[in-house]
Design an enzyme around this catalytic site. Structure first.
Site, PDB file in Angstrom:
ATOM      1  N   ARG A  44     -20.344  11.192   7.745  1.00  0.00           N
ATOM      2  CA  ARG A  44     -19.748  12.443   8.246  1.00  0.00           C
ATOM      3  C   ARG A  44     -20.749  13.589   8.246  1.00  0.00           C
ATOM      4  O   ARG A  44     -20.650  14.487   9.075  1.00  0.00           O
ATOM      5  CB  ARG A  44     -18.535  12.821   7.402  1.00  0.00           C
ATOM      6  CG  ARG A  44     -17.350  11.954   7.724  1.00  0.00           C
ATOM      7  CD  ARG A  44     -16.205  12.237   6.802  1.00  0.00           C
ATOM      8  NE  ARG A  44     -15.077  11.401   7.177  1.00  0.00           N
ATOM      9  CZ  ARG A  44     -13.835  11.836   7.281  1.00  0.00           C
ATOM     10  NH1 ARG A  44     -13.545  13.079   7.008  1.00  0.00           N
ATOM     11  NH2 ARG A  44     -12.877  11.018   7.645  1.00  0.00           N
ATOM     12  N   LYS A 186       2.391   2.639   6.713  1.00  0.00           N
ATOM     13  CA  LYS A 186       3.665   3.253   7.088  1.00  0.00           C
ATOM     14  C   LYS A 186       3.935   3.215   8.582  1.00  0.00           C
ATOM     15  O   LYS A 186       3.159   3.741   9.372  1.00  0.00           O
ATOM     16  CB  LYS A 186       3.706   4.707   6.602  1.00  0.00           C
ATOM     17  CG  LYS A 186       3.839   4.813   5.099  1.00  0.00           C
ATOM     18  CD  LYS A 186       4.023   6.237   4.667  1.00  0.00           C
ATOM     19  CE  LYS A 186       5.472   6.683   4.779  1.00  0.00           C
ATOM     20  NZ  LYS A 186       5.626   8.088   4.322  1.00  0.00           N
ATOM     21  N   GLY A 338     -10.420   6.446   9.328  1.00  0.00           N
ATOM     22  CA  GLY A 338      -9.650   6.068   8.143  1.00  0.00           C
ATOM     23  C   GLY A 338     -10.078   4.755   7.516  1.00  0.00           C
ATOM     24  O   GLY A 338     -11.270   4.431   7.449  1.00  0.00           O
ATOM     25  N   GLY A 361      -6.207  10.323  11.383  1.00  0.00           N
ATOM     26  CA  GLY A 361      -5.004  11.046  11.812  1.00  0.00           C
ATOM     27  C   GLY A 361      -5.234  11.789  13.119  1.00  0.00           C
ATOM     28  O   GLY A 361      -4.381  11.783  14.011  1.00  0.00           O
TER      29      GLY A 361
HETATM   30  P1  AMP Z   1      -2.414   3.814   6.468  1.00  0.00           P
HETATM   31  O1  AMP Z   1      -2.923   5.007   5.732  1.00  0.00           O
HETATM   32  O2  AMP Z   1      -0.997   3.929   6.913  1.00  0.00           O
HETATM   33  O3  AMP Z   1      -3.361   3.363   7.574  1.00  0.00           O
HETATM   34  O4  AMP Z   1      -2.383   2.632   5.395  1.00  0.00           O
HETATM   35  C1  AMP Z   1      -3.520   2.121   4.772  1.00  0.00           C
HETATM   36  C2  AMP Z   1      -3.084   1.342   3.570  1.00  0.00           C
HETATM   37  O5  AMP Z   1      -2.171   0.352   3.961  1.00  0.00           O
HETATM   38  C3  AMP Z   1      -4.194   0.629   2.839  1.00  0.00           C
HETATM   39  O6  AMP Z   1      -4.424   1.232   1.603  1.00  0.00           O
HETATM   40  C4  AMP Z   1      -3.656  -0.787   2.676  1.00  0.00           C
HETATM   41  O7  AMP Z   1      -3.822  -1.282   1.364  1.00  0.00           O
HETATM   42  C5  AMP Z   1      -2.201  -0.636   2.970  1.00  0.00           C
HETATM   43  N1  AMP Z   1      -1.594  -1.880   3.470  1.00  0.00           N
HETATM   44  C6  AMP Z   1      -2.017  -2.635   4.499  1.00  0.00           C
HETATM   45  N2  AMP Z   1      -1.251  -3.726   4.623  1.00  0.00           N
HETATM   46  C7  AMP Z   1      -0.319  -3.689   3.651  1.00  0.00           C
HETATM   47  C8  AMP Z   1       0.744  -4.553   3.250  1.00  0.00           C
HETATM   48  N3  AMP Z   1       1.003  -5.688   3.901  1.00  0.00           N
HETATM   49  N4  AMP Z   1       1.489  -4.163   2.195  1.00  0.00           N
HETATM   50  C9  AMP Z   1       1.229  -3.018   1.547  1.00  0.00           C
HETATM   51  N5  AMP Z   1       0.240  -2.162   1.870  1.00  0.00           N
HETATM   52  C10 AMP Z   1      -0.528  -2.498   2.916  1.00  0.00           C
END
Ligand code: AMP
Length: 380
Positions: A44, A186, A338, A361
Protein backbone atom coordinates in the site's frame (compact mmCIF):
# COMPACT_ATOMS: atom_id res chain seq x y z
CA UNK A 1 -26.13 -2.54 -12.98
CA UNK A 2 -25.89 0.43 -15.31
CA UNK A 3 -23.55 -0.03 -18.25
CA UNK A 4 -22.49 3.62 -18.05
CA UNK A 5 -18.79 4.08 -17.46
CA UNK A 6 -17.76 5.66 -14.18
CA UNK A 7 -17.46 9.43 -14.81
CA UNK A 8 -13.96 10.81 -15.24
CA UNK A 9 -11.96 12.39 -12.45
CA UNK A 10 -9.64 15.37 -12.63
CA UNK A 11 -6.07 14.17 -12.93
CA UNK A 12 -3.01 15.67 -11.27
CA UNK A 13 -2.00 17.50 -14.49
CA UNK A 14 -5.36 19.20 -14.94
CA UNK A 15 -6.07 20.67 -11.54
CA UNK A 16 -3.04 21.38 -9.50
CA UNK A 17 -1.20 23.73 -11.89
CA UNK A 18 2.30 25.01 -11.01
CA UNK A 19 3.50 23.13 -7.96
CA UNK A 20 6.84 24.74 -7.14
CA UNK A 21 6.74 25.66 -3.44
CA UNK A 22 3.09 24.57 -3.04
CA UNK A 23 2.00 22.52 -0.04
CA UNK A 24 -0.03 19.50 -1.10
CA UNK A 25 -1.99 17.23 1.23
CA UNK A 26 -2.18 13.66 -0.09
CA UNK A 27 -4.74 11.29 1.44
CA UNK A 28 -3.16 7.84 1.23
CA UNK A 29 -4.24 4.43 2.47
CA UNK A 30 -1.19 3.21 4.38
CA UNK A 31 -3.24 0.85 6.54
CA UNK A 32 -0.64 -1.94 6.11
CA UNK A 33 -0.66 -5.30 7.88
CA UNK A 34 1.80 -5.86 10.75
CA UNK A 35 3.39 -9.08 11.95
CA UNK A 36 5.52 -9.29 15.11
CA UNK A 37 5.65 -5.52 15.32
CA UNK A 38 6.93 -5.02 11.75
CA UNK A 39 5.23 -4.17 8.45
CA UNK A 40 4.57 -7.53 6.78
CA UNK A 41 3.45 -6.14 3.40
CA UNK A 42 4.24 -2.59 2.26
CA UNK A 43 2.31 -2.84 -1.04
CA UNK A 44 0.00 0.00 0.00
CA UNK A 45 2.91 2.36 0.60
CA UNK A 46 4.62 1.39 -2.65
CA UNK A 47 1.34 1.82 -4.52
CA UNK A 48 1.31 5.54 -3.59
CA UNK A 49 4.83 6.22 -4.89
CA UNK A 50 3.87 7.27 -8.45
CA UNK A 51 1.73 10.08 -7.02
CA UNK A 52 4.15 11.11 -4.27
CA UNK A 53 7.12 11.16 -6.64
CA UNK A 54 5.23 13.07 -9.33
CA UNK A 55 4.47 15.82 -6.81
CA UNK A 56 8.00 15.85 -5.38
CA UNK A 57 9.57 16.06 -8.83
CA UNK A 58 7.56 19.22 -9.49
CA UNK A 59 8.83 20.95 -6.39
CA UNK A 60 5.80 20.53 -4.13
CA UNK A 61 6.04 20.09 -0.38
CA UNK A 62 4.25 16.76 0.05
CA UNK A 63 2.40 15.92 3.25
CA UNK A 64 0.76 12.51 3.29
CA UNK A 65 -1.96 11.44 5.72
CA UNK A 66 -3.57 8.09 6.47
CA UNK A 67 -5.64 6.13 8.95
CA UNK A 68 -4.02 3.13 10.62
CA UNK A 69 -6.10 0.49 12.42
CA UNK A 70 -9.09 1.40 14.55
CA UNK A 71 -7.95 3.60 17.44
CA UNK A 72 -11.53 4.73 18.18
CA UNK A 73 -11.07 8.48 17.88
CA UNK A 74 -8.33 8.98 20.47
CA UNK A 75 -4.53 8.83 20.47
CA UNK A 76 -3.24 5.31 21.15
CA UNK A 77 0.48 4.53 20.83
CA UNK A 78 -0.44 1.06 19.46
CA UNK A 79 -1.76 2.76 16.33
CA UNK A 80 0.90 5.45 15.93
CA UNK A 81 2.19 5.91 12.38
CA UNK A 82 5.85 5.92 13.54
CA UNK A 83 6.66 2.64 11.74
CA UNK A 84 4.92 3.83 8.60
CA UNK A 85 6.79 7.12 8.74
CA UNK A 86 10.13 5.30 8.72
CA UNK A 87 9.11 3.25 5.68
CA UNK A 88 7.73 6.30 3.87
CA UNK A 89 11.00 8.17 4.50
CA UNK A 90 12.92 5.23 3.01
CA UNK A 91 10.72 4.88 -0.07
CA UNK A 92 9.92 8.56 -0.72
CA UNK A 93 12.50 10.78 0.99
CA UNK A 94 11.07 14.23 1.62
CA UNK A 95 7.45 13.16 2.10
CA UNK A 96 6.08 14.05 5.54
CA UNK A 97 3.40 11.92 7.20
CA UNK A 98 0.76 13.28 9.59
CA UNK A 99 -0.21 11.30 12.70
CA UNK A 100 -3.04 8.74 12.40
CA UNK A 101 -6.16 10.58 11.18
CA UNK A 102 -8.38 8.36 13.33
CA UNK A 103 -6.82 9.68 16.53
CA UNK A 104 -9.45 12.42 16.09
CA UNK A 105 -13.14 11.40 16.19
CA UNK A 106 -13.77 14.10 13.55
CA UNK A 107 -12.16 11.90 10.88
CA UNK A 108 -14.77 9.12 10.79
CA UNK A 109 -17.45 11.56 12.02
CA UNK A 110 -16.63 13.89 9.10
CA UNK A 111 -16.73 16.96 11.34
CA UNK A 112 -16.31 20.39 9.68
CA UNK A 113 -13.84 21.35 12.43
CA UNK A 114 -11.56 18.45 11.56
CA UNK A 115 -11.78 19.24 7.83
CA UNK A 116 -10.81 22.85 8.63
CA UNK A 117 -7.93 21.67 10.85
CA UNK A 118 -6.64 19.51 7.98
CA UNK A 119 -6.80 22.08 5.21
CA UNK A 120 -5.40 24.75 7.53
CA UNK A 121 -2.26 22.63 7.71
CA UNK A 122 -2.88 20.19 10.58
CA UNK A 123 -0.66 22.25 12.84
CA UNK A 124 1.63 23.42 10.01
CA UNK A 125 1.17 25.95 7.19
CA UNK A 126 -2.10 25.86 5.22
CA UNK A 127 -2.32 23.59 2.19
CA UNK A 128 -2.61 24.80 -1.41
CA UNK A 129 -3.99 21.61 -2.91
CA UNK A 130 -5.32 18.14 -2.14
CA UNK A 131 -4.90 14.74 -3.76
CA UNK A 132 -6.96 11.65 -3.00
CA UNK A 133 -4.91 8.50 -3.60
CA UNK A 134 -6.73 6.41 -0.99
CA UNK A 135 -8.96 4.15 -3.07
CA UNK A 136 -9.38 1.71 -0.16
CA UNK A 137 -11.31 4.30 1.90
CA UNK A 138 -13.02 6.24 -0.87
CA UNK A 139 -16.31 4.45 -0.11
CA UNK A 140 -16.30 6.19 3.28
CA UNK A 141 -17.61 9.72 3.85
CA UNK A 142 -14.73 10.48 6.19
CA UNK A 143 -13.40 14.01 6.73
CA UNK A 144 -10.09 13.52 4.91
CA UNK A 145 -11.86 11.93 1.92
CA UNK A 146 -14.88 14.16 1.29
CA UNK A 147 -13.88 17.37 3.12
CA UNK A 148 -10.88 18.94 1.34
CA UNK A 149 -12.17 18.63 -2.27
CA UNK A 150 -14.80 21.35 -1.71
CA UNK A 151 -12.21 23.70 -0.22
CA UNK A 152 -8.95 23.20 -2.12
CA UNK A 153 -7.97 22.58 -5.77
CA UNK A 154 -8.16 18.77 -5.80
CA UNK A 155 -7.24 15.84 -7.98
CA UNK A 156 -7.24 12.06 -8.11
CA UNK A 157 -3.85 10.45 -7.55
CA UNK A 158 -2.37 7.87 -9.90
CA UNK A 159 -3.41 4.86 -7.79
CA UNK A 160 -7.00 6.07 -7.48
CA UNK A 161 -7.10 6.72 -11.25
CA UNK A 162 -5.78 3.25 -12.02
CA UNK A 163 -8.26 1.52 -9.72
CA UNK A 164 -11.19 3.41 -11.24
CA UNK A 165 -9.96 2.75 -14.76
CA UNK A 166 -9.54 -1.01 -14.28
CA UNK A 167 -12.69 -1.60 -12.23
CA UNK A 168 -14.72 0.82 -14.34
CA UNK A 169 -13.80 -0.89 -17.62
CA UNK A 170 -14.45 -4.29 -16.09
CA UNK A 171 -17.88 -3.10 -15.05
CA UNK A 172 -18.91 -1.45 -18.31
CA UNK A 173 -17.18 -3.40 -21.10
CA UNK A 174 -15.62 -6.68 -19.93
CA UNK A 175 -14.26 -9.25 -22.37
CA UNK A 176 -16.55 -12.26 -22.18
CA UNK A 177 -17.10 -14.71 -20.68
CA UNK A 178 -16.94 -12.56 -17.52
CA UNK A 179 -16.82 -14.68 -14.35
CA UNK A 180 -17.05 -13.39 -10.78
CA UNK A 181 -15.92 -15.51 -7.83
CA UNK A 182 -17.28 -14.47 -4.43
CA UNK A 183 -16.49 -15.88 -1.00
CA UNK A 184 -15.91 -14.65 2.52
CA UNK A 185 -18.00 -14.85 5.60
CA UNK A 186 -21.08 -12.70 5.31
CA UNK A 187 -23.67 -12.97 2.58
CA UNK A 188 -25.56 -9.94 3.91
CA UNK A 189 -22.53 -7.72 3.12
CA UNK A 190 -22.53 -8.94 -0.44
CA UNK A 191 -26.19 -9.23 -1.51
CA UNK A 192 -26.03 -5.81 -3.21
CA UNK A 193 -22.94 -6.65 -5.18
CA UNK A 194 -24.24 -10.13 -6.06
CA UNK A 195 -27.39 -8.62 -7.55
CA UNK A 196 -25.39 -5.96 -9.39
CA UNK A 197 -22.85 -8.46 -10.71
CA UNK A 198 -25.54 -10.84 -11.92
CA UNK A 199 -26.66 -8.25 -14.46
CA UNK A 200 -23.20 -8.09 -16.00
CA UNK A 201 -21.35 -11.39 -15.41
CA UNK A 202 -21.86 -14.54 -17.46
CA UNK A 203 -21.27 -16.78 -14.45
CA UNK A 204 -21.06 -16.28 -10.68
CA UNK A 205 -19.15 -18.79 -8.54
CA UNK A 206 -19.99 -18.72 -4.82
CA UNK A 207 -17.80 -20.28 -2.12
CA UNK A 208 -16.72 -19.35 1.41
CA UNK A 209 -18.98 -19.12 4.42
CA UNK A 210 -21.61 -17.33 2.36
CA UNK A 211 -22.38 -20.41 0.23
CA UNK A 212 -24.18 -22.13 3.11
CA UNK A 213 -27.08 -19.67 3.25
CA UNK A 214 -27.59 -20.45 -0.46
CA UNK A 215 -27.27 -24.24 0.06
CA UNK A 216 -29.76 -24.08 2.93
CA UNK A 217 -32.17 -22.14 0.71
CA UNK A 218 -31.94 -25.11 -1.70
CA UNK A 219 -32.92 -27.46 1.14
CA UNK A 220 -29.54 -28.98 2.05
CA UNK A 221 -28.56 -29.67 5.66
CA UNK A 222 -25.65 -27.39 6.53
CA UNK A 223 -24.87 -28.55 10.10
CA UNK A 224 -23.23 -25.79 12.12
CA UNK A 225 -21.83 -23.96 9.10
CA UNK A 226 -22.20 -20.17 8.86
CA UNK A 227 -25.75 -19.22 7.99
CA UNK A 228 -27.66 -15.97 7.94
CA UNK A 229 -31.25 -17.13 8.33
CA UNK A 230 -32.67 -13.68 7.53
CA UNK A 231 -31.02 -13.79 4.09
CA UNK A 232 -32.58 -17.13 3.13
CA UNK A 233 -35.51 -15.65 1.20
CA UNK A 234 -33.22 -13.29 -0.73
CA UNK A 235 -30.85 -16.14 -1.60
CA UNK A 236 -33.78 -18.26 -2.77
CA UNK A 237 -35.09 -15.43 -4.94
CA UNK A 238 -31.63 -14.96 -6.50
CA UNK A 239 -31.34 -18.71 -7.21
CA UNK A 240 -34.88 -18.84 -8.64
CA UNK A 241 -34.12 -15.94 -10.99
CA UNK A 242 -32.36 -18.39 -13.27
CA UNK A 243 -29.04 -16.55 -12.98
CA UNK A 244 -25.98 -18.62 -13.84
CA UNK A 245 -24.71 -19.32 -10.31
CA UNK A 246 -22.39 -22.20 -9.48
CA UNK A 247 -22.47 -23.36 -5.85
CA UNK A 248 -20.09 -25.91 -4.28
CA UNK A 249 -20.89 -29.56 -4.97
CA UNK A 250 -18.54 -30.77 -2.24
CA UNK A 251 -17.34 -29.33 1.05
CA UNK A 252 -14.42 -29.79 3.46
CA UNK A 253 -15.89 -29.90 6.96
CA UNK A 254 -14.75 -30.05 10.59
CA UNK A 255 -16.24 -32.38 13.21
CA UNK A 256 -18.29 -30.95 16.13
CA UNK A 257 -15.39 -31.33 18.61
CA UNK A 258 -12.93 -29.43 16.41
CA UNK A 259 -11.81 -25.81 16.56
CA UNK A 260 -10.63 -23.61 13.72
CA UNK A 261 -6.93 -22.82 13.99
CA UNK A 262 -6.37 -25.28 16.86
CA UNK A 263 -5.60 -28.41 14.87
CA UNK A 264 -8.30 -30.28 16.76
CA UNK A 265 -11.18 -32.40 15.47
CA UNK A 266 -11.60 -34.49 12.33
CA UNK A 267 -11.54 -33.03 8.83
CA UNK A 268 -13.69 -34.77 6.23
CA UNK A 269 -14.67 -34.25 2.58
CA UNK A 270 -18.38 -34.49 1.93
CA UNK A 271 -21.04 -33.60 -0.63
CA UNK A 272 -23.53 -30.78 -0.21
CA UNK A 273 -25.27 -32.21 2.87
CA UNK A 274 -23.48 -31.58 6.13
CA UNK A 275 -24.35 -33.61 9.24
CA UNK A 276 -25.57 -31.91 12.43
CA UNK A 277 -22.80 -30.26 14.42
CA UNK A 278 -20.25 -30.31 11.55
CA UNK A 279 -18.97 -27.04 10.10
CA UNK A 280 -18.31 -26.50 6.39
CA UNK A 281 -15.04 -24.54 6.27
CA UNK A 282 -13.79 -24.85 2.70
CA UNK A 283 -14.96 -25.80 -0.76
CA UNK A 284 -14.05 -29.42 -1.54
CA UNK A 285 -11.55 -30.57 -4.20
CA UNK A 286 -14.29 -31.31 -6.75
CA UNK A 287 -15.62 -27.77 -6.45
CA UNK A 288 -12.11 -26.31 -6.61
CA UNK A 289 -11.54 -28.20 -9.87
CA UNK A 290 -14.93 -27.14 -11.29
CA UNK A 291 -14.32 -23.48 -10.37
CA UNK A 292 -10.85 -23.79 -11.96
CA UNK A 293 -12.40 -25.00 -15.24
CA UNK A 294 -14.77 -22.03 -15.39
CA UNK A 295 -11.92 -19.62 -14.58
CA UNK A 296 -9.77 -21.12 -17.35
CA UNK A 297 -12.54 -20.64 -19.94
CA UNK A 298 -13.18 -17.02 -18.89
CA UNK A 299 -11.82 -13.87 -20.53
CA UNK A 300 -12.37 -11.65 -17.47
CA UNK A 301 -12.35 -12.81 -13.83
CA UNK A 302 -13.12 -10.79 -10.70
CA UNK A 303 -12.49 -12.44 -7.32
CA UNK A 304 -13.37 -11.23 -3.83
CA UNK A 305 -13.46 -13.27 -0.63
CA UNK A 306 -11.69 -16.47 0.45
CA UNK A 307 -13.23 -19.87 -0.34
CA UNK A 308 -12.79 -21.05 3.26
CA UNK A 309 -11.20 -20.22 6.60
CA UNK A 310 -7.83 -20.10 4.85
CA UNK A 311 -6.10 -18.83 8.00
CA UNK A 312 -6.20 -22.51 9.12
CA UNK A 313 -4.05 -24.52 6.65
CA UNK A 314 -6.54 -27.42 6.82
CA UNK A 315 -9.09 -25.17 5.09
CA UNK A 316 -6.85 -23.19 2.73
CA UNK A 317 -6.87 -25.54 -0.28
CA UNK A 318 -9.92 -24.01 -1.98
CA UNK A 319 -8.58 -20.47 -1.68
CA UNK A 320 -5.18 -21.57 -2.96
CA UNK A 321 -6.76 -23.44 -5.89
CA UNK A 322 -8.73 -20.35 -6.92
CA UNK A 323 -5.58 -18.19 -6.58
CA UNK A 324 -3.68 -20.63 -8.80
CA UNK A 325 -6.49 -20.76 -11.36
CA UNK A 326 -6.46 -16.95 -11.60
CA UNK A 327 -2.67 -17.01 -11.98
CA UNK A 328 -2.88 -19.62 -14.76
CA UNK A 329 -5.84 -18.39 -16.83
CA UNK A 330 -5.36 -16.21 -19.90
CA UNK A 331 -8.29 -14.09 -18.71
CA UNK A 332 -7.87 -10.52 -17.45
CA UNK A 333 -7.80 -11.10 -13.68
CA UNK A 334 -8.79 -8.67 -10.94
CA UNK A 335 -8.48 -9.50 -7.25
CA UNK A 336 -10.81 -7.33 -5.22
CA UNK A 337 -8.55 -6.55 -2.25
CA UNK A 338 -9.01 -7.73 1.34
CA UNK A 339 -8.46 -11.36 2.31
CA UNK A 340 -8.28 -12.63 -1.27
CA UNK A 341 -5.42 -10.20 -2.00
CA UNK A 342 -3.72 -11.32 1.23
CA UNK A 343 -4.07 -15.00 0.23
CA UNK A 344 -2.66 -14.35 -3.24
CA UNK A 345 0.28 -12.42 -1.72
CA UNK A 346 0.95 -15.12 0.86
CA UNK A 347 1.49 -17.76 -1.81
CA UNK A 348 3.52 -15.44 -4.03
CA UNK A 349 1.02 -15.17 -6.90
CA UNK A 350 0.47 -11.39 -6.89
CA UNK A 351 2.77 -10.84 -9.93
CA UNK A 352 0.58 -13.19 -12.00
CA UNK A 353 -2.59 -11.13 -11.51
CA UNK A 354 -3.48 -8.31 -13.90
CA UNK A 355 -4.73 -6.10 -11.08
CA UNK A 356 -4.82 -6.51 -7.32
CA UNK A 357 -7.06 -3.83 -5.90
CA UNK A 358 -5.98 -1.99 -2.75
CA UNK A 359 -9.61 -1.79 -1.60
CA UNK A 360 -11.86 -4.75 -0.79
CA UNK A 361 -14.95 -2.87 0.41
CA UNK A 362 -14.33 -0.01 -2.01
CA UNK A 363 -14.03 -2.26 -5.07
CA UNK A 364 -17.27 -4.09 -4.18
CA UNK A 365 -19.12 -0.82 -3.62
CA UNK A 366 -17.79 0.65 -6.87
CA UNK A 367 -18.92 -2.43 -8.80
CA UNK A 368 -22.32 -2.31 -7.12
CA UNK A 369 -23.09 1.40 -7.30
CA UNK A 370 -20.80 2.73 -10.01
CA UNK A 371 -19.56 5.58 -7.83
CA UNK A 372 -18.09 6.31 -4.38
CA UNK A 373 -18.41 9.26 -1.97
CA UNK A 374 -14.72 10.11 -2.41
CA UNK A 375 -15.07 10.25 -6.20
CA UNK A 376 -18.25 12.33 -6.05
CA UNK A 377 -16.47 14.81 -3.76
CA UNK A 378 -13.57 15.12 -6.22
CA UNK A 379 -15.89 15.77 -9.15
CA UNK A 380 -17.90 18.44 -7.34
P1 AMP B 1 -15.17 -11.36 4.35
O1 AMP B 1 -14.57 -10.28 5.18
O2 AMP B 1 -16.66 -11.37 4.35
O3 AMP B 1 -14.57 -11.42 2.95
O4 AMP B 1 -14.77 -12.73 5.07
C1 AMP B 1 -13.46 -13.17 5.21
C2 AMP B 1 -13.44 -14.24 6.26
O5 AMP B 1 -14.34 -15.26 5.91
C3 AMP B 1 -12.11 -14.91 6.47
O6 AMP B 1 -11.57 -14.55 7.70
C4 AMP B 1 -12.45 -16.40 6.42
O7 AMP B 1 -11.85 -17.12 7.48
C5 AMP B 1 -13.93 -16.41 6.59
N1 AMP B 1 -14.55 -17.60 5.99
C6 AMP B 1 -14.40 -18.06 4.73
N2 AMP B 1 -15.07 -19.20 4.57
C7 AMP B 1 -15.66 -19.51 5.74
C8 AMP B 1 -16.47 -20.59 6.19
N3 AMP B 1 -16.82 -21.59 5.39
N4 AMP B 1 -16.89 -20.54 7.47
C9 AMP B 1 -16.55 -19.53 8.28
N5 AMP B 1 -15.78 -18.49 7.92
C10 AMP B 1 -15.34 -18.48 6.65
Amino acid sequence: MSDLPIPNLESLENTLGGLEGKRILVRCDFNVPLRDGAISDDLRIKAALPTLNWLLERGATVVACTHFGRPNGKPDPKFSVALLRTRVEELAPGVQLLENLRFDPGETGNSPEFVKYLIDGAGGLPFDGYVNDAFGVSHRSHASIVGPPGRLPSAAGRLLEKEIDVLGRMRSSPNRPFVAVLGGAKVSDKIGVIEALLSVVDRLLIGGGMCFTFLKALGYGIGDSLCEADQGETCKRILDSGASILLPSDITALSPDGDIGANSGEVRQMGRSIPDGWKGLDIGPGTAAAFGDVIHEARTVFWNGPMGTFEDPRFAAGTHAVSQALADTKAFTVVGGGDSAAAVAEIGLTPYMDHVSTGGGASLELLELGDLPGLIALRN
